[in-house]
Motif scaffolding. Structure first.
Motif, short mmCIF file in Angstrom:
data_model
loop_
_atom_site.label_atom_id
_atom_site.label_comp_id
_atom_site.label_asym_id
_atom_site.label_seq_id
_atom_site.Cartn_x
_atom_site.Cartn_y
_atom_site.Cartn_z
N UNK A 79 20.01 -19.90 -21.99
CA UNK A 79 20.30 -21.21 -22.38
C UNK A 79 19.70 -21.71 -23.63
N UNK A 80 18.17 -21.60 -23.79
CA UNK A 80 17.65 -22.12 -24.95
C UNK A 80 18.22 -21.28 -26.03
N UNK A 81 18.59 -20.07 -26.00
CA UNK A 81 18.96 -19.26 -27.19
C UNK A 81 20.31 -20.09 -27.61
N UNK A 114 17.23 -26.43 -21.47
CA UNK A 114 18.11 -26.84 -22.24
C UNK A 114 19.03 -27.48 -21.30
N UNK A 115 20.01 -28.57 -22.09
CA UNK A 115 20.90 -29.49 -21.26
C UNK A 115 21.81 -28.46 -20.59
N UNK A 116 22.35 -29.39 -19.42
CA UNK A 116 23.02 -28.42 -18.62
C UNK A 116 24.47 -27.87 -18.90
N UNK A 117 24.93 -28.30 -20.07
CA UNK A 117 26.13 -27.72 -20.87
C UNK A 117 25.93 -26.24 -21.31
N UNK A 173 16.03 -15.73 -16.79
CA UNK A 173 17.04 -15.13 -17.88
C UNK A 173 17.92 -16.27 -18.20
N UNK A 174 18.37 -17.05 -17.06
CA UNK A 174 19.46 -17.91 -17.24
C UNK A 174 18.99 -19.03 -18.23
#
Length: 457
Positions: A243-245, A221-224, A238-239
């Motif tokens: 983030x993809x979720x 996922x992008x940094x944001x 998990x992070x």
């Protein structure tokens, strides 16, 4: 003179009211656009509206609050392709496989590679949802994951998956071609194909298959999105997964915004379902574990535990479906095509497994499923990331989750009232339940009759 003026004025008012009434009736009778949102490897606990305090899904939470949520939705299989096939054909994977095998035999195909190749084209012979929607003049679009070679095989008018050449099939990236090719760019790299389709077809009802490969691996996922979880007390895997979720969630939000911009939001029926489950608790670390980093925890994808099959299912339609309504009744993903057809007053094919849940959504008397039974053909293997062939079955009712690995002759039973995570196998102390559930599964398996009407040329 005054009397004539008043009569003329009253006549004008009546005409205006009549015109308004006609226009209102047309709006009420207008067929809705249908947007089928399909999560990819999105475990049921990892939404805010399902109770998660650590996964940020504001757009899905808003969609849920704007409609009816089934907390206990189930898909028929533990990985994507068979579950997706059920959504587009309305039948169970076991029936789908039997029909494809019949076609292979009928065509005299004996070579294994040719069988695989044929299976990717077989969808064109089935009575798919987009084909049925054409009866109401719907235009359909396939975006995202699609295993069935070309979008036209499913009856879609437009789409992103356009098949592969012989050279591409033998190339390094063959697997991504098989999963959907350019469709896998949806949500991750672009939304333009979907926006273009909507803009070009907004004058007539449309059906949108929105199946971005999210939150599916790769977890890039992008940094944001990653920064939302960067400093949280949770593992790296998990992070990355959460983030993809949130990335998937953001795509849903952008799609809703676009529909609102062009005035199509209020006349759109939104439906959400996942393709299969996933396990990734905040404390579980799979980042340096190749097999689990691709497939999550052992109780999720490609397993025979409750979390491999469970999904929330949402129906939301502004001013037509009750808001903020949460239901505990069991619903099968095969019920989604049947429910869509009911909303459009289209007859459900006799071979469709699902039943319409529209009466329950409308708060009318309805007999929902008391149990759901399914089968699987694949389980985890450290020798093959895609799993190993396995004959397996499962059953879920109000109190129990039962799994039967027929290949290993292994049966497990879990109390869903006290053990949602399926940690404690109590099959040995409940032989009568094991026997009863085994009998139910055998009866279900033997009852999977295949109709000659299941596919059409």
């Amino acid at each position: 003179m005054l009397r004539k003026f008043i009569q003329c004025l009253l006549l004008q008012i009546i005409c205006i009211l009549t015109l308004f009434s006609c226009n209102s009736t047309n709006v009420d009778d207008q067929l809705p656009n249908i947007v089928l949102l399909i999560g990819d490897d999105h475990g049921y606990p990892y939404f805010g509206f399902m109770g998660s305090e650590y996964v940020k899904t504001p757009n899905m939470d808003k969609l849920a609050s704007n409609g009816t949520v089934f907390r206990n939705g189930y898909v028929p299989d533990n990985h994507c392709r068979p579950s997706l096939a059920t959504l587009v054909t309305g039948i169970l994977p076991i029936n789908h496989r039997m029909e494809v095998e019949k076609m292979i035999l009928k065509n005299g195909i004996v070579d294994d590679r040719e069988k695989i190749e044929f299976s990717h084209h077989a969808m064109k012979y089935f009575i798919t949802l987009p084909k049925l929607l054409k009866k109401k003049k719907y235009t359909s679009f396939q975006g995202g994951k699609w295993w069935e070679f070309h979008y036209e095989n499913g009856g879609f008018d437009k789409g992103m998956a356009t098949g592969w050449t012989k050279e591409e099939r033998n190339s390094k990236n063959w697997f991504r071609k098989f999963m959907g090719g350019n469709g896998l760019e949806l949500g991750r790299a672009t939304m333009e194909p979907v926006y273009d389709f909507i803009n070009q077809n907004k004058d007539d009802p449309f059906f949108l298959w929105y199946a971005p490969e999210l939150p599916h691996y790769p977890f890039d996922a992008p940094e944001k999105y990653y920064n939302i979880y960067k400093n949280e007390d949770m593992t790296e895997s998990a992070k990355r997964y959460y983030a993809n979720c949130t990335w998937f969630d953001d795509g849903v939000g952008e799609l809703v915004k676009h529909l609102k911009r062009i005035g199509e939001y209020e006349n759109t029926l939104f439906i959400y379902v996942n393709d299969n489950g996933w396990e990734q608790n905040p404390s579980q670390d799979f980042w340096d574990d190749p097999m689990r980093s691709h497939n999550g925890g052992d109780k999720g994808k490609i397993s025979i535990f409750d979390q491999s099959f469970r999904t929330p299912i949402i129906f939301a339609w502004e001013r037509k479906i009750a808001k903020n309504k949460y239901l505990e009744e069991f619903i099968h993903s095969a019920d989604i095509p049947a429910t869509i057809l009911d909303y459009l007053d289209l007859e459900k094919p006799t071979n469709y497994y699902g039943k319409s849940y529209k009466p329950l959504i409308d708060s009318k008397s309805f007999s929902s499923r008391k149990k759901i039974i399914g089968n699987i053909t694949t389980t985890r293997s450290f020798d093959d990331m895609m799993g190993k062939p396995t004959e397996g079955y499962w059953l879920r009712n109000e109190n129990w989750f039962f799994q039967w690995n027929a290949t290993k002759n292994e049966k497990k039973l879990f109390n869903m009232k006290t053990d949602h995570n399926n940690d404690f196998n109590i099959a040995e102390s409940n032989p009568e339940l094991v026997q009863s559930f085994t009998a139910d599964i055998i009866q279900w398996k033997n009852g999977r009759k295949v109709s000659d009407e299941l596919w059409s040329r």
